[in-house]
Design an enzyme around this catalytic site. Structure first.
Site, mmCIF file in Angstrom:
data_model
loop_
_atom_site.group_PDB
_atom_site.id
_atom_site.type_symbol
_atom_site.label_atom_id
_atom_site.label_comp_id
_atom_site.label_asym_id
_atom_site.label_seq_id
_atom_site.Cartn_x
_atom_site.Cartn_y
_atom_site.Cartn_z
ATOM 1 N N GLY A 14 0.823 -1.205 0.000
ATOM 2 C CA GLY A 14 0.000 0.000 0.000
ATOM 3 C C GLY A 14 0.855 1.253 0.000
ATOM 4 O O GLY A 14 0.490 2.271 0.610
ATOM 5 N N ALA A 15 1.997 1.206 -0.706
ATOM 6 C CA ALA A 15 2.967 2.307 -0.666
ATOM 7 C C ALA A 15 2.862 3.238 -1.862
ATOM 8 O O ALA A 15 3.736 4.084 -2.059
ATOM 9 C CB ALA A 15 4.385 1.744 -0.570
ATOM 10 N N GLY A 18 -0.813 7.829 0.103
ATOM 11 C CA GLY A 18 -1.270 7.853 1.476
ATOM 12 C C GLY A 18 -0.169 7.620 2.498
ATOM 13 O O GLY A 18 0.987 8.002 2.296
ATOM 14 N N TYR A 161 -15.709 -3.611 6.580
ATOM 15 C CA TYR A 161 -14.366 -3.058 6.776
ATOM 16 C C TYR A 161 -13.909 -3.257 8.220
ATOM 17 O O TYR A 161 -12.766 -3.666 8.473
ATOM 18 C CB TYR A 161 -14.362 -1.570 6.422
#
Length: 279
Positions: A14-15, A18, A161
């Protein structure tokens, strides 16, 4: 004074944007060799170019891509000192992946679990630290071992989630419990409510924060959201926080009852392995 991380290899999923991208930049500035992993090829390449490294592209909506990612990491990284499971997100309606799993569950929990399993020997030999991005939203979730996939339970993006982030937190604690045998320590954290692209397409309560001008004034910047991840990855002794849950920089933060249930943690691990065909 910032911890010197020269010689450490840090893998961050997830780089591409954000808090993952912000953490990658800061950890690289502290001397770490950062391996950025992201879904967006263009965004991940841009972050990697800033760091002077090669990116790895993988979409966690495909377990085939997760397996390919693991192979590439094993070829590229003789040692992995830190693995940050940071990829994830929330979707507004129930979607099923090519693997047959609900998308939010797979991208936030099942895919990281599979990656962890495929890298286990390398992580164990490295005596790695695993950092899991969870969320205070785990309090809205509930683990049902008979229906992890929300095939029968009513779908709500917030509930699904929250359940995925609860599974992440339980996963981190079960990893931590196994640390004496595996050498792998684990910690989870809530980054705060961050003004990234997360939740952009959500409905219900999440959209009130991310989808309105008033809500967005309450959001943290990406660097602020990344601060707990950077702090944990920079610890001289990561085993000092093994098994803990951080609410931003606060250790031993309160959690839901299910997150503190060791029997549930073992059963969830076994159920997940069966779902992924790892047994």
């Amino acid at each position: 004074m910032s911890e010197d991380l020269t010689g450490k290899t840090v893998v961050i999923t997830g780089a591409s944007a954000g808090i993952g991208a912000a953490a990658a930049r800061e950890l690289a500035a502290r001397g770490a060799t950062v391996v950025p992993v992201g879904r967006s090829a263009d965004k991940t390449r841009a972050v990697a170019a800033e760091l002077g490294v090669e990116p790895l592209i993988a979409d966690f909506a495909s377990l085939r891509q997760v397996r390919s990612l693991a192979d590439r990491l094993l070829r590229r990284c003789p040692v992995i000192d830190v693995l940050a499971h940071n990829a994830g997100g929330v979707v507004p309606r129930r979607e099923v992946t090519e693997d047959g799993f609900e998308l939010t569950l797979q991208s936030n929990y099942l895919a990281p679990f599979l990656l962890q399993a495929l890298l286990h020997e390398r992580l164990s030999a490295s005596r790695a630290q695993v950092i899991v991005t969870s969320s205070m939203g785990h309090r809205f979730g509930r683990i049902s071992l008979a229906d992890l996939n929300f095939a029968r339970r009513r779908f709500s993006s917030l509930r699904v989630y929250g359940s995925a982030k609860l599974a992440d937190l339980i996963f981190a604690r079960e990893l931590a419990r196994r640390a004496p045998e595996t050498g792998i320590s684990a910690v989870a954290f809530h980054p705060g409510t961050v003004g990234s692209s997360f939740g952009r397409d959500s409905r219900g309560p999440v959209s009130l924060v991310y989808g309105t001008a008033a809500g967005r004034t309450l959001l943290l910047g990406n660097e602020q959201g990344a601060a707990p991840l950077v702090h944990l990855a920079s610890l001289a002794d990561p085993r000092s926080v093994n098994g803990q849950y951080f609410h931003r920089m606060r250790a031993n933060a309160p959690t839901s009852k299910q997150a503190r249930d060791p029997a549930l943690a073992r059963n969830l691990w076994d159920t997940t392995e069966a779902m992924l065909g790892l047994t």
